[in-house]
Design an enzyme around this catalytic site. Structure first.
Site, PDB file in Angstrom:
ATOM      1  CG  HIS A 114      -1.836   1.171   1.289  1.00  0.00           C
ATOM      2  ND1 HIS A 114      -1.907   2.007   2.382  1.00  0.00           N
ATOM      3  CD2 HIS A 114      -2.730   1.644   0.387  1.00  0.00           C
ATOM      4  CE1 HIS A 114      -2.806   2.944   2.153  1.00  0.00           C
ATOM      5  NE2 HIS A 114      -3.311   2.744   0.955  1.00  0.00           N
ATOM      6  CG  HIS A 139      -7.599   5.822  -2.535  1.00  0.00           C
ATOM      7  ND1 HIS A 139      -7.359   6.702  -1.507  1.00  0.00           N
ATOM      8  CD2 HIS A 139      -6.725   4.808  -2.373  1.00  0.00           C
ATOM      9  CE1 HIS A 139      -6.376   6.229  -0.747  1.00  0.00           C
ATOM     10  NE2 HIS A 139      -5.973   5.090  -1.253  1.00  0.00           N
ATOM     11  NE  ARG A 226     -15.033  15.158  27.722  1.00  0.00           N
ATOM     12  CZ  ARG A 226     -16.151  14.824  28.376  1.00  0.00           C
ATOM     13  NH1 ARG A 226     -17.257  14.576  27.691  1.00  0.00           N
ATOM     14  NH2 ARG A 226     -16.172  14.748  29.691  1.00  0.00           N
ATOM     15  CB  CYS A 273      -9.593  17.366  25.883  1.00  0.00           C
ATOM     16  SG  CYS A 273     -10.513  16.744  27.314  1.00  0.00           S
ATOM     17  CE1 TYR A 406     -12.027  19.764  31.346  1.00  0.00           C
ATOM     18  CE2 TYR A 406     -14.253  20.090  32.166  1.00  0.00           C
ATOM     19  CZ  TYR A 406     -13.382  19.547  31.252  1.00  0.00           C
ATOM     20  OH  TYR A 406     -13.871  18.764  30.233  1.00  0.00           O
TER      21      TYR A 406
END
Length: 557
Positions: A114, A139, A226, A273, A406
């Site tokens: 490939h 492709h 998220r 994140c 957090y």
């Protein structure tokens, strides 16, 4: 054929491949009723053979496949497989099968040839290649898209002898019927299969590390996701953004007003994140939250209205005199967060009320039609599906700002019982960070050749990357990487990641394994700590310890 159960068991134990073929449907001179009867009998036989196949499969490593012959006019007479059948061929002894346009191909022998490398094609092992071909258009023929992806002639020539069957056409319809109409997640947007899903509802999906270096601007389909709740569905022509709060009145802005009343600004910014690389902290002690790898960060060019321009238009002139300390954001999904007013109003803060992502309208998963982008700050401050902007003397209410979600505690804190959470500031700017994206963990490398190592580096607060150091012997010796894309960002407004690469010699050839390490230094000379133990915290946030990748070393002998 008819074969006794004991004979089949004996065949399976000997490791011989066994193929069950269902009855072939004959559509010749039969009446409609006769065809229906034949089809019913055919389906019954196939179902029994499937069950028999499942019962025999554990007896040995034999390849037992249950399928039925295709009889549709205009198609090659090949077996029909379910997605579950194809999924069994995702590597190892079973080989690698993929799906394209309803056809099933065995690409086991082709993988090593490939042009894009084994890693990329293995992302589609046991499933469809179409989501990847939608990105890598080399492709397909020009103009083909979606379900009608048409391979270029030379690609079709490669695929034709590799086809082993057809995909069961009933599966797609069956999947739709199974979704409950009252499911709050029933209208979730379609997501690219390359995303590494840590949770489906609500969705948490990493960008595939195998593809992250292919594009400096992450394709929208591969941008990490998220979400905290089901994705809202907001109509652009009905959208309005409310701006209100301390020291100002109340204003409403339509999407059209945002686009026509204000200058259009552009900011290239990475969003990360707070839990990115959390899995590294879990190796010390379990934490709380999704076990993110290094893919909870992505990069995009955002376009929209500067928050500063919006607030000035709404009447904010001198925040200090009116007691404004924070600017709060609220999304349609109920998530609330806030940032200091100094960041919001700074001419160099570049906070954006965005309505475009990489030149396109923002996709549903990323805040359609409007979100806030707070460059250099933790991802949760970049509120999606933005509905309200509020000037205030205090931070936003809610778990994402004032709760433990957090907040970064010290390594000794294993419970929040008895803690005064107000004493711990919430995450805002992100620490300096880097990760190795090539080679990947477990890769096999040549002992006689220098190893090419590639990855990304990023620091919050707009601090540019000054240097990345790379080691092939777990930090015993170091080599300075070459900074590539992103290296020319302004020293104090470097909102996007920086790519890097290095050529490093491997340790002595007699060592069968090597540990590759990277660490970054930002413009303020902040450097990544060596051990995750020192930055471990209960919530698993802000892991910026050295990234380590173990590889196998091959010798030429």
């Amino acid at each position: 054929f008819v074969c006794g159960m004991w004979s089949l068991r004996a065949i399976a134990r000997r490791g011989l491949p066994v193929t069950f073929l269902g009855a072939t449907s004959f559509w010749c001179t039969c009446s409609t009723e006769e065809r229906a009867d034949l089809r019913a009998r055919h389906d019954s036989v196939v179902e029994r053979l499937r069950k028999l196949s499942s019962a025999l499969a554990p007896l040995a490593q034999s390849r037992i496949v249950c399928c039925e012959a295709s009889s549709e006019p205009g198609r090659r007479e090949l077996p029909t497989f379910t997605k579950a059948d194809v999924a069994k061929h995702a590597g190892g002894d079973m080989g690698v099968w993929v799906i394209l346009g309803g056809a099933v191909y065995d690409v086991t022998q082709f993988i090593q040839n490939h042009p894009g490398g084994e890693e990329k094609i293995m992302l589609a092992a046991g499933r469809s290649v179409e989501p990847y071909w939608g990105l890598y258009r080399q492709h397909v023929q020009p103009g083909s898209a979606g379900a009608a992806l048409v391979p270029k002639s030379h690609v079709a020539e490669i695929l034709e002898p590799l086809q082993v069957g057809w995909l069961d056409p009933r599966e797609a319809a069956a999947a739709i019927k199974e979704r409950l109409a009252d499911d709050p997640y029933a209208r979730e947007p379609e997501r690219h299969v390359a995303l590494r899903l840590l949770a489906e509802t609500p969705c948490s999906g990493e960008s595939p590390v195998e593809l992250m270096l292919d594009n400096y601007l992450t394709p929208n389909e591969l941008f990490f996701v998220r979400n905290h709740h089901p994705v809202p569905h907001l109509e652009a022509d009905e959208y309005s953004l409310a701006v209100s709060g301390q020291g100002i009145g109340s204003r409403e802005y339509s999407l059209e007003e945002l686009k026509t009343k204000f200058p259009k600004s552009h900011v290239t910014s990475s969003i990360q994140c707070g839990g990115n690389r959390r899995s590294g902290l879990n190796s010390v002690r379990p934490t709380s939250g999704n076990a993110w790898g290094a893919g909870a960060i992505s990069n995009a060019k955002w376009s929209g209205v500067l928050l500063r321009d919006l607030l000035l238009d709404a009447g904010v002139t001198n925040p200090g005199e009116t007691g404004i300390e924070h600017v709060q954001f609220e999304g349609d999904d109920g998530v609330k967060a806030s940032i200091p007013v100094d960041k919001a109003m700074s001419e160099r803060g570049d906070v954006l009320i965005a309505y475009e992502m990489n030149g396109d309208p923002i996709p549903a998963d990323h805040g359609q039609p409007v979100r806030v982008v707070v460059p250099g700050h933790v991802g949760v401050r970049n509120i999606k599906w933005l509905r309200k902007v509020i000037t205030a003397s205090e931070e936003a209410e809610g778990m994402w700002q004032r709760g433990i979600a957090y907040k970064v505690f010290g390594p000794s804190v294993t419970s929040v019982d008895g803690l005064n959470l107000d004493e711990y500031p919430p995450m805002q700017e992100m620490p300096v960070q880097s990760a190795i994206l090539s080679p990947l963990s477990g890769a096999s490398v040549e002992a006689d050749e220098p190893l090419t190592v590639k990855g990304f580096a990023y620091s919050g607060g707009g601090r540019s990357i000054a240097r990345v150091d790379v080691s092939a012997d777990d930090g015993a010796t170091w080599h300075t990487a070459t900074l590539t894309e992103g290296a020319s960002q302004p020293r104090d407004r470097a909102w996007a990641w920086t790519f890097w690469e290095a050529e490093v010699p491997l340790p002595a050839a007699e060592m069968p394994r090597a540990t590759i390490v990277c660490k970054a230094v930002d413009a303020a000379h902040n450097s990544q700590p060596e051990s995750p133990a020192g930055v471990w915290n209960l919530r698993g946030l802000a892991n910026n310890s050295w990234d380590r990748v173990a590889v196998s070393v091959r010798t030429g002998e």
